[in-house]
Design a protein around this motif. Structure first.
Motif, PDB file in Angstrom:
ATOM      1  N   GLN A   2      46.679  31.927  47.342  1.00 32.44           N
ATOM      2  CA  GLN A   2      46.510  33.335  46.628  1.00 32.44           C
ATOM      3  C   GLN A   2      45.689  32.718  45.782  1.00 32.44           C
ATOM      4  O   GLN A   2      45.113  31.598  45.311  1.00 32.44           O
ATOM      5  N   TYR A   3      45.084  34.193  45.488  1.00 34.14           N
ATOM      6  CA  TYR A   3      43.529  33.748  44.614  1.00 34.14           C
ATOM      7  C   TYR A   3      43.274  35.018  43.910  1.00 34.14           C
ATOM      8  O   TYR A   3      43.813  35.941  44.622  1.00 34.14           O
ATOM      9  N   TYR A   4      42.505  35.102  42.913  1.00 32.62           N
ATOM     10  CA  TYR A   4      42.301  36.065  42.090  1.00 32.62           C
ATOM     11  C   TYR A   4      40.758  37.165  42.823  1.00 32.62           C
ATOM     12  O   TYR A   4      40.311  35.720  42.375  1.00 32.62           O
ATOM     13  N   TYR A   7      39.570  38.400  38.094  1.00 38.66           N
ATOM     14  CA  TYR A   7      40.387  37.664  37.871  1.00 38.66           C
ATOM     15  C   TYR A   7      40.248  36.941  36.328  1.00 38.66           C
ATOM     16  O   TYR A   7      38.650  37.180  35.747  1.00 38.66           O
ATOM     17  N   TYR A  15      41.792  29.545  35.304  1.00 42.60           N
ATOM     18  CA  TYR A  15      39.364  29.905  35.389  1.00 42.60           C
ATOM     19  C   TYR A  15      39.636  28.895  36.538  1.00 42.60           C
ATOM     20  O   TYR A  15      38.750  29.743  37.916  1.00 42.60           O
ATOM     21  N   ASN A  18      41.109  29.116  40.090  1.00 44.25           N
ATOM     22  CA  ASN A  18      41.174  29.959  41.469  1.00 44.25           C
ATOM     23  C   ASN A  18      39.627  29.996  41.505  1.00 44.25           C
ATOM     24  O   ASN A  18      39.017  29.772  42.988  1.00 44.25           O
ATOM     25  N   GLN A  21      39.562  27.483  44.575  1.00 42.26           N
ATOM     26  CA  GLN A  21      39.695  28.397  45.380  1.00 42.26           C
ATOM     27  C   GLN A  21      38.896  29.632  46.213  1.00 42.26           C
ATOM     28  O   GLN A  21      39.220  28.918  47.753  1.00 42.26           O
ATOM     29  N   ALA A  22      38.937  30.250  45.734  1.00 37.97           N
ATOM     30  CA  ALA A  22      38.042  31.022  46.107  1.00 37.97           C
ATOM     31  C   ALA A  22      36.743  30.891  46.854  1.00 37.97           C
ATOM     32  O   ALA A  22      36.692  31.190  47.925  1.00 37.97           O
ATOM     33  N   ASN A  50      43.618  40.992  37.628  1.00 37.61           N
ATOM     34  CA  ASN A  50      44.451  40.310  38.396  1.00 37.61           C
ATOM     35  C   ASN A  50      45.718  40.007  39.168  1.00 37.61           C
ATOM     36  O   ASN A  50      46.615  40.089  38.983  1.00 37.61           O
ATOM     37  N   ALA A  52      47.163  38.681  42.461  1.00 38.33           N
ATOM     38  CA  ALA A  52      46.764  38.297  43.951  1.00 38.33           C
ATOM     39  C   ALA A  52      46.389  38.314  45.010  1.00 38.33           C
ATOM     40  O   ALA A  52      46.475  39.051  45.699  1.00 38.33           O
TER      41      ALA A  52
END
Length: 142
Positions: A2-4, A7, A15, A18, A21-22, A50, A52
């Protein structure tokens, strides 16, 4: 897994996790300062901050593969700049526009950087990409 996309956190480690990952999953990001007032963010649905989102789980053999995936990312990164009026304005970048000034090579590996910029701003992103793409072993956060 998962990611935001939107965020907002004061946790610098979370931070950057995320962000990475994105980018390697080719997902869009909207980078928000942890102290940004919702009234300053034009066009951002605060209810989505925020929240997910699922991403495909990927396994990489080594850090070089992660760096390559990041370099090849097609993600769009939205940041907010204050401009001359003080009211933040939305600006969309790609990884290639943010990394065009990154210098890669043996002479840049192992350098130590003091991280004095906000990581959600242009200068902070440029320092991140310079260090990450050269697999620097130490980043000092101040």
């Amino acid at each position: 897994s998962q990611y935001y996309q939107l965020y907002k956190t004061a946790d610098i480690y979370a931070y950057f996790v995320n962000l990475i990952q994105a980018l390697i999953a080719n997902k869009p990001l909207v980078l928000l300062d942890s102290d940004l007032n919702p009234s300053e963010i034009d066009g951002v649905d605060e209810s989505l901050v925020n929240v997910a989102e699922d991403i495909e789980h990927s396994v990489y053999e080594n850090m070089e593969d992660v760096v390559t995936a990041l370099q090849q990312s097609t993600s769009e990164i939205t940041i907010f700049t204050s401009g001359t009026t003080g009211q933040p304005k939305k600006v969309v970048h790609t990884v290639s526009t943010l990394t065009r000034s990154v210098r890669i090579g043996d002479k840049y590996k192992g350098q130590i950087w003091a991280y004095a910029y906000n990581p959600t701003h242009m200068a902070g992103l440029q320092v991140f990409f310079q260090t990450f793409e050269n697999l620097n072993t130490l980043i000092n956060v101040y």
